[in-house]
Design a protein around this motif. Structure first.
Motif, PDB file in Angstrom:
ATOM      1  N   UNK A 121       0.814  -1.374   0.006  1.00 24.07           N
ATOM      2  CA  UNK A 121      -0.057  -0.014  -0.119  1.00 24.07           C
ATOM      3  C   UNK A 121       0.776   1.172  -0.139  1.00 24.07           C
ATOM      4  N   UNK A 122       0.576   1.941  -0.915  1.00 21.58           N
ATOM      5  CA  UNK A 122       1.580   3.321  -1.127  1.00 21.58           C
ATOM      6  C   UNK A 122       0.598   4.380  -0.662  1.00 21.58           C
ATOM      7  N   UNK A 123      -0.334   4.497  -0.120  1.00 16.72           N
ATOM      8  CA  UNK A 123      -1.318   5.413   0.170  1.00 16.72           C
ATOM      9  C   UNK A 123      -2.784   5.183   0.298  1.00 16.72           C
ATOM     10  N   UNK A 124      -3.898   5.712   0.739  1.00 17.14           N
ATOM     11  CA  UNK A 124      -4.984   5.256   0.546  1.00 17.14           C
ATOM     12  C   UNK A 124      -5.681   4.976  -0.603  1.00 17.14           C
ATOM     13  N   UNK A 125      -5.130   5.577  -1.723  1.00 18.65           N
ATOM     14  CA  UNK A 125      -5.601   5.373  -3.125  1.00 18.65           C
ATOM     15  C   UNK A 125      -4.652   4.849  -4.031  1.00 18.65           C
ATOM     16  N   UNK A 126      -3.330   4.250  -3.487  1.00 16.63           N
ATOM     17  CA  UNK A 126      -2.226   3.975  -4.365  1.00 16.63           C
ATOM     18  C   UNK A 126      -1.812   2.888  -4.123  1.00 16.63           C
ATOM     19  N   UNK A 127      -1.558   1.807  -5.053  1.00 18.11           N
ATOM     20  CA  UNK A 127      -0.961   0.444  -4.802  1.00 18.11           C
ATOM     21  C   UNK A 127       0.167   0.249  -5.483  1.00 18.11           C
ATOM     22  N   UNK A 128       1.264   0.095  -4.843  1.00 16.37           N
ATOM     23  CA  UNK A 128       2.702  -0.080  -5.510  1.00 16.37           C
ATOM     24  C   UNK A 128       2.710  -1.766  -6.015  1.00 16.37           C
ATOM     25  N   UNK A 129       2.806  -1.923  -7.088  1.00 18.12           N
ATOM     26  CA  UNK A 129       3.023  -3.366  -7.614  1.00 18.12           C
ATOM     27  C   UNK A 129       4.330  -3.654  -8.144  1.00 18.12           C
ATOM     28  N   UNK A 130       4.913  -4.785  -7.604  1.00 20.02           N
ATOM     29  CA  UNK A 130       6.360  -4.965  -8.159  1.00 20.02           C
ATOM     30  C   UNK A 130       6.592  -6.308  -8.367  1.00 20.02           C
ATOM     31  N   UNK A 131       7.479  -6.550  -9.269  1.00 22.07           N
ATOM     32  CA  UNK A 131       7.848  -7.962  -9.619  1.00 22.07           C
ATOM     33  C   UNK A 131       8.906  -8.280 -10.347  1.00 22.07           C
ATOM     34  N   UNK A 132       9.218  -9.389 -10.618  1.00 19.70           N
ATOM     35  CA  UNK A 132      10.499  -9.758 -11.463  1.00 19.70           C
ATOM     36  C   UNK A 132      10.484 -10.885 -12.230  1.00 19.70           C
ATOM     37  N   UNK A 133      10.826 -11.079 -13.338  1.00 19.40           N
ATOM     38  CA  UNK A 133      10.649 -12.277 -14.297  1.00 19.40           C
ATOM     39  C   UNK A 133      12.353 -12.388 -14.540  1.00 19.40           C
ATOM     40  N   UNK A 134      12.812 -13.503 -14.053  1.00 21.68           N
ATOM     41  CA  UNK A 134      14.297 -13.855 -14.075  1.00 21.68           C
ATOM     42  C   UNK A 134      14.926 -12.625 -13.586  1.00 21.68           C
ATOM     43  N   UNK A 135      15.901 -11.901 -14.452  1.00 14.55           N
ATOM     44  CA  UNK A 135      16.653 -10.741 -13.792  1.00 14.55           C
ATOM     45  C   UNK A 135      15.972  -9.425 -14.259  1.00 14.55           C
ATOM     46  N   UNK A 136      14.926  -9.260 -14.871  1.00 22.77           N
ATOM     47  CA  UNK A 136      14.261  -8.261 -15.144  1.00 22.77           C
ATOM     48  C   UNK A 136      12.978  -7.897 -13.967  1.00 22.77           C
ATOM     49  N   UNK A 137      13.401  -6.655 -13.413  1.00 25.89           N
ATOM     50  CA  UNK A 137      12.561  -6.330 -12.336  1.00 25.89           C
ATOM     51  C   UNK A 137      11.723  -5.020 -12.369  1.00 25.89           C
ATOM     52  N   UNK A 138      10.784  -4.569 -12.208  1.00 27.36           N
ATOM     53  CA  UNK A 138      10.293  -3.399 -12.302  1.00 27.36           C
ATOM     54  C   UNK A 138       8.854  -3.296 -11.337  1.00 27.36           C
ATOM     55  N   UNK A 139       8.238  -2.030 -11.401  1.00 33.36           N
ATOM     56  CA  UNK A 139       6.885  -1.798 -10.896  1.00 33.36           C
ATOM     57  C   UNK A 139       6.307  -0.807 -11.334  1.00 33.36           C
ATOM     58  N   UNK A 140       5.103  -0.372 -10.512  1.00 30.74           N
ATOM     59  CA  UNK A 140       4.415   0.628 -11.057  1.00 30.74           C
ATOM     60  C   UNK A 140       3.316   0.896 -10.044  1.00 30.74           C
ATOM     61  N   UNK A 141       2.623   2.248 -10.194  1.00 24.44           N
ATOM     62  CA  UNK A 141       1.648   2.447  -9.187  1.00 24.44           C
ATOM     63  C   UNK A 141       0.346   2.328  -9.560  1.00 24.44           C
ATOM     64  N   UNK A 142      -0.830   1.651  -8.961  1.00 26.45           N
ATOM     65  CA  UNK A 142      -2.194   1.631  -9.492  1.00 26.45           C
ATOM     66  C   UNK A 142      -2.995   2.536  -8.673  1.00 26.45           C
ATOM     67  N   UNK A 143      -3.996   3.123  -9.236  1.00 28.34           N
ATOM     68  CA  UNK A 143      -4.925   3.876  -8.390  1.00 28.34           C
ATOM     69  C   UNK A 143      -6.138   3.381  -8.129  1.00 28.34           C
ATOM     70  N   UNK A 144      -6.862   3.668  -7.232  1.00 26.83           N
ATOM     71  CA  UNK A 144      -8.336   3.221  -6.872  1.00 26.83           C
ATOM     72  C   UNK A 144      -9.130   3.792  -7.689  1.00 26.83           C
ATOM     73  N   UNK A 145      -9.834   2.702  -8.338  1.00 29.12           N
ATOM     74  CA  UNK A 145     -10.915   3.290  -9.251  1.00 29.12           C
ATOM     75  C   UNK A 145     -12.275   3.455  -8.711  1.00 29.12           C
ATOM     76  N   UNK A 146     -12.478   2.768  -7.654  1.00 27.87           N
ATOM     77  CA  UNK A 146     -13.799   2.789  -6.938  1.00 27.87           C
ATOM     78  C   UNK A 146     -13.862   2.163  -5.558  1.00 27.87           C
ATOM     79  N   UNK A 147     -14.758   2.495  -4.679  1.00 21.86           N
ATOM     80  CA  UNK A 147     -14.815   1.906  -3.509  1.00 21.86           C
ATOM     81  C   UNK A 147     -16.187   1.062  -3.500  1.00 21.86           C
TER      82      UNK A 147
END
Length: 147
Positions: A121-147
């Motif tokens: 959880x990166x905030x009340x309306x932000x979700x930090x998503x990270x992952x790796x495939x082999x040696x390649x890693x990355x991430x992004x932030x999703x925003x809450x679309x609705x409650x």
């Protein structure tokens, strides 16, 4: 980059976090999340003591070549290769790994593989998503679309 590839990359490095016991609060992963690219919405819900994520909306829900709904055609299991992308389960065994953090697996519809992933959880309306495939890693932030 084709829309399906952007969607798949977002799914591959995707997920969420927050205390399951407090799953209905503003900092919870439970709800609908818009990927960083804005091309998919994922519904996150409790599944026992884990969290599940399912595709509920796509910006481009049909295959431009066929006009048919997008399907999981890269899945190596022939019995799953025709399942629709909308309704596709993405997360399995996603369990608490620390404060506001989950670890588990994410399904990649681009290659039919399942990979390790971490979400926080990166905030009340932000979700930090990270992952790796082999040696390649990355991430992004999703925003809450609705409650």
């Amino acid at each position: 980059m084709p829309a399906r590839s952007r969607f798949t990359i977002a799914l591959l490095i995707a997920l969420f976090g927050a205390p399951l016991a407090n799953a209905q609060t503003a900092g919870s992963p439970v709800g609908v999340w818009l990927t960083q690219a804005g091309d998919a919405r994922i519904r996150v819900s409790k599944c026992g003591d884990a969290i599940c994520g399912v595709v509920v909306w796509l910006r481009e829900p049909t295959n431009p070549a066929t006009g048919q709904p997008m399907v999981d055609d890269k899945n190596p299991n022939p019995s799953l290769a025709r399942r629709p992308m909308i309704g596709l389960p993405l997360f399995t065994d996603m369990r608490i790994a620390g404060p506001n953090k989950w670890s588990g697996h994410i399904y990649n519809a681009d290659d039919g593989g399942t990979y390790l992933s971490n979400i926080s959880v990166a905030g009340p309306d932000a979700l930090r998503v990270e992952g790796c495939v082999g040696m390649l890693c990355g991430g992004e932030t999703w925003t809450r679309a609705g409650r």
